[in-house]
Design a protein around this motif. Structure first.
Motif, PDB file in Angstrom:
ATOM      1  N   ALA A 135      26.757  32.547  54.666  1.00  0.00           N
ATOM      2  CA  ALA A 135      27.907  33.240  54.378  1.00  0.00           C
ATOM      3  C   ALA A 135      27.283  34.910  54.371  1.00  0.00           C
ATOM      4  O   ALA A 135      26.396  35.181  53.954  1.00  0.00           O
ATOM      5  N   PHE A 136      28.233  35.671  54.903  1.00  0.00           N
ATOM      6  CA  PHE A 136      27.680  37.016  55.050  1.00  0.00           C
ATOM      7  C   PHE A 136      28.229  37.599  53.909  1.00  0.00           C
ATOM      8  O   PHE A 136      29.234  37.424  53.212  1.00  0.00           O
ATOM      9  N   GLY A 137      27.512  38.891  53.384  1.00  0.00           N
ATOM     10  CA  GLY A 137      27.820  39.585  52.263  1.00  0.00           C
ATOM     11  C   GLY A 137      26.319  40.189  51.704  1.00  0.00           C
ATOM     12  O   GLY A 137      25.278  39.612  51.786  1.00  0.00           O
ATOM     13  N   ASP A 138      26.332  41.440  51.327  1.00  0.00           N
ATOM     14  CA  ASP A 138      25.381  42.107  50.897  1.00  0.00           C
ATOM     15  C   ASP A 138      25.237  42.105  49.267  1.00  0.00           C
ATOM     16  O   ASP A 138      25.971  41.390  48.643  1.00  0.00           O
ATOM     17  N   THR A 151      27.959  43.308  46.725  1.00  0.00           N
ATOM     18  CA  THR A 151      29.473  43.065  47.000  1.00  0.00           C
ATOM     19  C   THR A 151      29.635  41.665  47.606  1.00  0.00           C
ATOM     20  O   THR A 151      30.802  41.131  47.596  1.00  0.00           O
ATOM     21  N   GLY A 152      28.630  41.129  48.122  1.00  0.00           N
ATOM     22  CA  GLY A 152      29.088  39.666  48.570  1.00  0.00           C
ATOM     23  C   GLY A 152      29.548  38.778  47.690  1.00  0.00           C
ATOM     24  O   GLY A 152      29.367  38.897  46.444  1.00  0.00           O
ATOM     25  N   ASP A 153      30.378  37.979  48.258  1.00  0.00           N
ATOM     26  CA  ASP A 153      31.266  36.947  47.597  1.00  0.00           C
ATOM     27  C   ASP A 153      30.104  36.193  46.842  1.00  0.00           C
ATOM     28  O   ASP A 153      29.540  35.298  47.710  1.00  0.00           O
ATOM     29  N   VAL A 154      30.388  35.588  45.716  1.00  0.00           N
ATOM     30  CA  VAL A 154      29.218  35.242  44.975  1.00  0.00           C
ATOM     31  C   VAL A 154      29.453  33.489  45.267  1.00  0.00           C
ATOM     32  O   VAL A 154      28.334  32.693  45.344  1.00  0.00           O
ATOM     33  N   GLU A 155      30.652  32.998  45.461  1.00  0.00           N
ATOM     34  CA  GLU A 155      30.740  31.805  45.951  1.00  0.00           C
ATOM     35  C   GLU A 155      30.019  31.369  47.367  1.00  0.00           C
ATOM     36  O   GLU A 155      29.730  30.281  47.441  1.00  0.00           O
ATOM     37  N   GLY A 156      30.183  32.347  48.171  1.00  0.00           N
ATOM     38  CA  GLY A 156      29.466  32.246  49.282  1.00  0.00           C
ATOM     39  C   GLY A 156      27.819  31.858  49.207  1.00  0.00           C
ATOM     40  O   GLY A 156      27.095  31.132  49.635  1.00  0.00           O
ATOM     41  N   GLN A 194      26.585  30.987  46.565  1.00  0.00           N
ATOM     42  CA  GLN A 194      26.408  29.599  45.756  1.00  0.00           C
ATOM     43  C   GLN A 194      26.268  28.464  46.931  1.00  0.00           C
ATOM     44  O   GLN A 194      25.497  27.336  46.898  1.00  0.00           O
ATOM     45  N   ARG A 195      27.171  28.518  47.879  1.00  0.00           N
ATOM     46  CA  ARG A 195      27.350  27.625  48.918  1.00  0.00           C
ATOM     47  C   ARG A 195      26.150  27.654  49.803  1.00  0.00           C
ATOM     48  O   ARG A 195      25.395  26.722  50.101  1.00  0.00           O
ATOM     49  N   ASP A 196      25.492  28.732  50.129  1.00  0.00           N
ATOM     50  CA  ASP A 196      24.269  28.885  50.754  1.00  0.00           C
ATOM     51  C   ASP A 196      23.172  28.295  49.894  1.00  0.00           C
ATOM     52  O   ASP A 196      22.161  27.542  50.467  1.00  0.00           O
ATOM     53  N   MET A 197      23.027  28.585  48.742  1.00  0.00           N
ATOM     54  CA  MET A 197      21.873  28.258  47.876  1.00  0.00           C
ATOM     55  C   MET A 197      22.174  26.277  47.861  1.00  0.00           C
ATOM     56  O   MET A 197      21.122  25.755  47.751  1.00  0.00           O
ATOM     57  N   ALA A 198      23.366  26.015  47.656  1.00  0.00           N
ATOM     58  CA  ALA A 198      23.790  24.565  47.447  1.00  0.00           C
ATOM     59  C   ALA A 198      23.013  23.937  48.842  1.00  0.00           C
ATOM     60  O   ALA A 198      22.474  22.709  48.718  1.00  0.00           O
ATOM     61  N   PRO A 241      23.184  42.656  55.257  1.00  0.00           N
ATOM     62  CA  PRO A 241      24.622  41.668  55.377  1.00  0.00           C
ATOM     63  C   PRO A 241      24.234  40.214  55.051  1.00  0.00           C
ATOM     64  O   PRO A 241      25.486  39.641  54.985  1.00  0.00           O
ATOM     65  N   MET A 242      23.210  39.768  55.106  1.00  0.00           N
ATOM     66  CA  MET A 242      23.217  38.291  54.531  1.00  0.00           C
ATOM     67  C   MET A 242      22.079  38.182  53.410  1.00  0.00           C
ATOM     68  O   MET A 242      21.373  37.260  53.345  1.00  0.00           O
ATOM     69  N   ALA A 243      22.594  38.813  52.363  1.00  0.00           N
ATOM     70  CA  ALA A 243      21.529  38.660  51.335  1.00  0.00           C
ATOM     71  C   ALA A 243      21.552  37.463  50.418  1.00  0.00           C
ATOM     72  O   ALA A 243      20.411  36.940  49.990  1.00  0.00           O
ATOM     73  N   GLY A 244      22.727  36.583  50.537  1.00  0.00           N
ATOM     74  CA  GLY A 244      22.720  35.738  49.684  1.00  0.00           C
ATOM     75  C   GLY A 244      22.071  34.441  50.624  1.00  0.00           C
ATOM     76  O   GLY A 244      21.331  33.591  50.101  1.00  0.00           O
ATOM     77  N   TYR A 245      22.185  34.437  51.972  1.00  0.00           N
ATOM     78  CA  TYR A 245      21.469  33.439  52.927  1.00  0.00           C
ATOM     79  C   TYR A 245      20.120  33.616  52.855  1.00  0.00           C
ATOM     80  O   TYR A 245      19.401  32.860  52.447  1.00  0.00           O
TER      81      TYR A 245
END
Ligand SMILES: NC(=O)c1ccc[n+]([C@@H]2O[C@H](COP(=O)([O-])OP(=O)(O)OC[C@H]3O[C@@H](n4cnc5c(N)ncnc54)[C@H](OP(=O)(O)O)[C@@H]3O)[C@@H](O)[C@H]2O)c1
Length: 239
Positions: free
Chosen positions: A87-90, A93-98, A100-104, A143-147
């Motif tokens: 999920a893209f996002g910094d 501001t990145g979508d926290v659900e994204g 969480q999906r990446d972490m899951a 741009p891929m902070a959560g990933y």
């Protein structure tokens, strides 16, 4: 671990890098290969190509699905954890659900697979596990902070796993590719390696019993920076 005659299982084998990992394992001489996907019907083409392939449903996030795969594939000696999402996002501001999906998927899904299959790999041993991580597990891109965080967690887990199974006859490989030309980066304008090249270098490293591989030219260069100066890689990727 020499792959000739082994029985392998690959997650996310229906497309992208996973489909190429299947081809490379077959070329390396595995006896049998469980090609797995969330929907086994999407494996039709992969399975048709070689009679050694067994198609299996497997969602790495779902503990019941993982437990069913352990039952269905009791002879596995080589586990390749390839399934992943992005999920893209910094970071601010990145979508926290994204996130969480990446972490899951990328962290907990890979952890689920390792925990479930280690007893079986030990019983069938010697065994091997390859975890497909990413160069940006080692230093993030904005741009891929959560990933990046999810893959950094999987990287740390891979290191802990290597120590935990060292005396159980199981080798652990961490693979750290740069950008690859698959659906995951579709629409992103960047240098991307061919998935066939990345897959062949990962499987060669697995066959050679390596602990770590940077399986494309871009990650090999950046990986050399990381190994000599981790902060320099952080600055490079942040820029
Ligand atoms: N592309 C890149 O630039 C790049 C770079 C470095 C590392 N990687 C890593 O390489 C691996 C493969 O990625 P790719 O580039 O081939 O991406 P991709 O083309 O998007 O394929 C992702 C694969 O993972 C599967 N998957 C996702 N969630 C799953 C789940 N819960 N259970 C089982 N399978 C699941 C997908 O299955 P469905 O068809 O059901 O969605 C698909 O087979 C990933 O771990 C990725 O993080 C990719």
């Amino acid at each position: 671990m020499k792959l000739q005659g082994q029985t392998a299982l690959v997650t996310g084998a229906n497309r992208g890098l996973g489909a190429h990992l299947v081809q490379e394992l077959l070329a390396a001489g595995v006896l049998k290969l469980y090609a797995t996907a969330r929907d086994a019907r999407t494996l039709a083409e992969v399975a048709r190509a070689d009679s050694r392939v067994v198609a299996l449903d497997l969602d790495v996030v779902d503990p019941e699905s993982v437990a069913a795969a352990v039952q269905a594939a009791p002879d596995v000696t080589v586990l390749v954890n390839n399934a992943g999402v992005l999920a893209f996002g910094d970071v601010l501001t990145g979508d926290v659900e994204g996130f969480q999906r990446d972490m899951a998927t990328n962290y907990f899904g890979t952890l689920n697979m390792c925990r479930a299959f280690v007893p079986l790999l030990e019983r069938n041993g010697p065994g091997a596990i390859a975890n497909v991580l990413t160069l940006i597990a080692l230093a993030p891109v904005a741009p891929m902070a959560g990933y990046c965080a999810s893959k950094a967690a999987a990287h740390s887990m891979t290191q802990a796993l290597r120590a935990a199974v060292a005396t159980r006859g199981i080798e652990v490989l961490g693979a750290y590719p740069g950008g690859i030309d698959t659906d995951m980066l579709a629409g992103v304008d960047a240098d991307k390696a061919a998935p066939a090249v990345v897959a062949s270098r990962i499987i060669a490293a697995l066959n050679d019993g390596e602990s770590l591989v940077f399986p494309d030219d871009a990650s090999a260069g950046a990986g050399a920076v990381y190994l000599s100066d981790p902060v320099a890689l952080e600055r490079l990727l942040a820029g």
